[in-house]
Motif scaffolding. Structure first.
Motif, PDB file in Angstrom:
ATOM      1  N   ASN A  83     -13.460  -2.209  -6.116  1.00  0.00           N
ATOM      2  CA  ASN A  83     -12.821  -3.510  -6.267  1.00  0.00           C
ATOM      3  C   ASN A  83     -13.849  -4.632  -6.290  1.00  0.00           C
ATOM      4  O   ASN A  83     -13.783  -5.562  -7.101  1.00  0.00           O
ATOM      5  N   LYS A  84     -14.826  -4.550  -5.397  1.00  0.00           N
ATOM      6  CA  LYS A  84     -15.853  -5.596  -5.327  1.00  0.00           C
ATOM      7  C   LYS A  84     -16.736  -5.592  -6.567  1.00  0.00           C
ATOM      8  O   LYS A  84     -17.272  -6.632  -6.959  1.00  0.00           O
ATOM      9  N   GLU A 139     -12.655   5.610   2.295  1.00  0.00           N
ATOM     10  CA  GLU A 139     -12.635   4.982   3.613  1.00  0.00           C
ATOM     11  C   GLU A 139     -11.747   3.754   3.644  1.00  0.00           C
ATOM     12  O   GLU A 139     -11.021   3.519   4.593  1.00  0.00           O
ATOM     13  N   SER A 140     -11.829   2.911   2.607  1.00  0.00           N
ATOM     14  CA  SER A 140     -11.065   1.669   2.620  1.00  0.00           C
ATOM     15  C   SER A 140     -10.440   1.438   1.246  1.00  0.00           C
ATOM     16  O   SER A 140     -11.122   1.490   0.236  1.00  0.00           O
ATOM     17  N   VAL A 141      -9.119   1.220   1.257  1.00  0.00           N
ATOM     18  CA  VAL A 141      -8.396   1.043   0.008  1.00  0.00           C
ATOM     19  C   VAL A 141      -7.946  -0.409  -0.122  1.00  0.00           C
ATOM     20  O   VAL A 141      -7.420  -0.987   0.822  1.00  0.00           O
ATOM     21  N   ASN A 142      -8.193  -0.994  -1.276  1.00  0.00           N
ATOM     22  CA  ASN A 142      -7.802  -2.375  -1.558  1.00  0.00           C
ATOM     23  C   ASN A 142      -6.686  -2.409  -2.592  1.00  0.00           C
ATOM     24  O   ASN A 142      -6.379  -1.404  -3.246  1.00  0.00           O
ATOM     25  N   HIS A 164       0.831  -1.204   0.000  1.00  0.00           N
ATOM     26  CA  HIS A 164       0.000   0.000   0.000  1.00  0.00           C
ATOM     27  C   HIS A 164       0.865   1.254   0.000  1.00  0.00           C
ATOM     28  O   HIS A 164       0.540   2.247  -0.665  1.00  0.00           O
ATOM     29  N   SER A 202     -10.545   1.655  -4.530  1.00  0.00           N
ATOM     30  CA  SER A 202     -11.440   1.657  -3.372  1.00  0.00           C
ATOM     31  C   SER A 202     -12.065   0.274  -3.201  1.00  0.00           C
ATOM     32  O   SER A 202     -12.225  -0.489  -4.163  1.00  0.00           O
ATOM     33  N   GLU A 203     -12.423  -0.033  -1.983  1.00  0.00           N
ATOM     34  CA  GLU A 203     -12.990  -1.358  -1.694  1.00  0.00           C
ATOM     35  C   GLU A 203     -14.271  -1.611  -2.476  1.00  0.00           C
ATOM     36  O   GLU A 203     -14.473  -2.692  -3.036  1.00  0.00           O
ATOM     37  N   THR A 204     -15.149  -0.608  -2.545  1.00  0.00           N
ATOM     38  CA  THR A 204     -16.411  -0.791  -3.258  1.00  0.00           C
ATOM     39  C   THR A 204     -16.182  -0.994  -4.754  1.00  0.00           C
ATOM     40  O   THR A 204     -16.846  -1.826  -5.387  1.00  0.00           O
ATOM     41  N   GLU A 254     -11.777  11.458  -0.536  1.00  0.00           N
ATOM     42  CA  GLU A 254     -11.460  10.712   0.671  1.00  0.00           C
ATOM     43  C   GLU A 254     -12.070   9.322   0.555  1.00  0.00           C
ATOM     44  O   GLU A 254     -13.270   9.171   0.351  1.00  0.00           O
TER      45      GLU A 254
END
Length: 567
Positions: free
Chosen positions: A499-500, A446-449, A423, A495-497, A444
């Motif tokens: 990525n999914k 919240e969660s980075v993948n 990361h 971003s996590e979203t 911004e």
């Protein structure tokens, strides 16, 4: 020296008597590990028939029968006062008509405040908080230190737990606590207090190493000083620790014993330092013990103050070190740096830059080789010469190979998915390409993948989607799976979203989503590594080209010691 057998009630029950915690003592430190034990002991005792003993407390008499400083026992006495405030608050909301002899106001005058006489005064910097929340019983105060938070938390904990106890049992607990036996040892000077504290506590279980060191030095001053200098020398140690504990209360990232260790790493034995026995060993070999102790505690105070300054600093490479999580081996260098550079932000930033490269290489390679033994010589020889420090690290790393230039290149060219620095690398690469003209709005996330551009092999024998380098059976070749899937060229911040949502989709859809939602510039630049935008293919050539951009054109230079500018 007077030994008095008394009870908790007998200790507190006087209209003028009060206790002061001198500022060279620790602030309140009991937390959720200590409080349940204290309460459960009381609950157990009211079920039995045996008496309860609360141990010894050590007091220095300031004014006989009126004012006493607490030399040992401040944590226990502070907890008793917090507990009494809490239990009296709970009882004030109960029906006490069946207990007409119990007088809440009377108990408050005994344990909290009698007129203007506050019965327990904490260290100066917590006094307003303690008197507001505990002595006066208010529920709100602007908390500004860990010890103030612990005072507030202790009151909340006791009130919550005692709220579930019957009134009868609450009254039994108060009676038990008041009749608890305690031995107070009253001494007439700090020199006598130092002697008794050392004899009583040098093997204590609950003392921090800082407290043990303070008592040891005060005792050594007592036995080594000429008679006419004893009081002055003991008070010098007390005053220095007063300054240290004022600073400790403002330090949030490290506890007091950790700072002590890092200070001794810097000035006593380097990284082989283990316990305060190592300090004693060096001290006992000194030619002038009084001078040695005075110099040691003065330098220790400076180190604590410099750690406080470091916490407030926002120098560029210090913030990078924080993102990597500052390793323990870096702190002794930082402590020395502050001593040598005295607030010179340019040189401090260069020191942080060197340590950022060292830390990055250490975390990147993740070798089981003994890192500390290899850099101990570097620490011991560091005298403020940054150019020499940089060259010393470069030469040592390349000599030992583990963290040298070739090893760094080997790791960066290998399996990088799940590497602890992945990361950080891609985050710094993001900064790098933003500075080269790729601009997106700041967002911004919240969660980075970490996204695999060529997706990992799908489970349950599902086929890999179109647009990736596969064979006729829609499978990766062995060399592609082993050498390309988890290399840097195929990994992307996302971003996590996002990525999914893309998973194992065809590359054409995936690259379209990168362009439509370019939260990171590295998503937007993927298209430049693809030959045919109409029918894009993410193959070995594309991955190699991106890998070259990240590793050869960026990372190898970014974390090279040549990149450190020293003015």
């Amino acid at each position: 020296m007077q030994f008095k057998q008394t009870t908790i009630l007998g200790l507190f029950d006087s209209s003028q008597k009060h206790f002061i915690i001198p500022v060279y003592q620790r602030a309140y430190s009991w937390d959720n590990k200590n409080l349940p034990i204290f309460l459960s002991d009381l609950k157990e005792q009211i079920q039995g028939e045996n008496g309860y003993f609360y141990g010894n407390i050590l007091l220095e008499t300031i004014k006989k029968d009126i004012e006493y400083e607490i030399i040992d026992g401040q944590q226990r006495l502070t907890t008793i006062v917090i507990f009494m405030r809490s239990i009296l608050d709970v009882l004030s909301e109960r029906d006490l008509s069946d207990s007409p002899d119990f007088d809440i106001l009377q108990k408050k005058t005994i344990y909290l405040k009698n007129g203007g006489n506050v019965k327990l005064r904490t260290v100066d910097y917590d006094r307003a908080c303690f008197e507001t929340l505990i002595i006066d019983g208010h529920n709100k105060f602007q908390l500004s230190s860990p010890s103030q938070n612990r005072i507030n938390d202790a009151k909340k904990y006791f009130k919550k737990e005692l709220g579930t106890v019957s009134t009868g049992d609450l009254l039994k607990i108060i009676d038990l606590l008041e009749t608890t036996e305690i031995t107070s040892i009253e001494l007439n000077s700090k020199a006598d207090s130092a002697l008794m504290f050392e004899l009583q506590n040098n093997r204590g279980k609950d003392l921090t190493n800082m407290e043990k060191l303070k008592s040891y030095f005060m005792y050594q001053m007592y036995i080594n000083s000429p008679a006419d200098e004893t009081q002055n020398n003991v008070e010098y140690i007390a005053d220095i620790f007063k300054s240290i504990y004022l600073v400790i209360n403002d330090i949030t990232s490290l506890d007091e014993d950790s700072v002590l260790i890092y200070h001794c790493n810097a000035y006593i034995k380097g990284f082989p330092y283990r316990t305060i026995e190592d300090i004693k060993e060096v001290y006992l070999k000194s030619k002038n013990r009084i001078l040695w102790m005075r110099e040691f505690v003065k330098e220790l105070c400076i180190s604590f103050d410099n750690i406080k300054k470091m916490e407030k600093s926002n120098l560029k490479y210090l913030n990078d070190l924080r993102r990597l999580t500052i390793p323990r081996f870096a702190y002794p260098f930082i402590i020395k740096g502050y001593k040598f550079f005295e607030g010179d932000s340019t040189r401090l930033n260069s020191l942080y830059h060197i340590l950022e490269i060292v830390t990055f290489r250490y975390k990147l390679v993740s070798s089981r080789a003994d890192f500390l033994s290899r850099i101990n010589e570097i620490l011991l020889s560091f005298n403020g010469d940054l150019l020499n420090l940089k060259e010393h690290f470069r030469n040592k790393f390349n000599e030992t190979w583990y963290w040298g230039d070739e090893k760094v290149k080997e790791v960066l060219n290998g399996y990088m998915y799940q590497n602890p620095t992945i990361h950080y690398i891609l985050g710094k690469y993001e900064n790098h390409i933003q500075n080269k003209g790729y601009v997106v709005e700041g967002v911004e996330i919240e969660s980075v993948n970490i996204e695999h551009i060529s997706p990992q092999t799908p489970p349950d024998n599902k086929k890999i989607a179109h647009g990736y380098e596969t064979n006729s059976r829609n499978r990766y070749n062995e060399d592609f799976e082993n050498e390309y899937i988890n290399c840097l060229g195929n990994l992307l911040l996302i971003s996590e979203t996002h990525n999914k949502s893309i998973g194992n989709k065809p590359f054409k859809e995936k690259i379209m989503s990168y362009n439509q939602n370019p939260l990171f510039n590295q998503q937007a630049e993927i298209k430049k590594f693809v030959r045919d935008e109409a029918e894009p293919l993410w193959d070995k050539d594309a991955i190699d080209n991106r890998h070259l951009a990240i590793v050869d054109n960026f990372a190898l230079d970014k974390w090279n010691f040549n990149n450190v500018v020293i003015k």
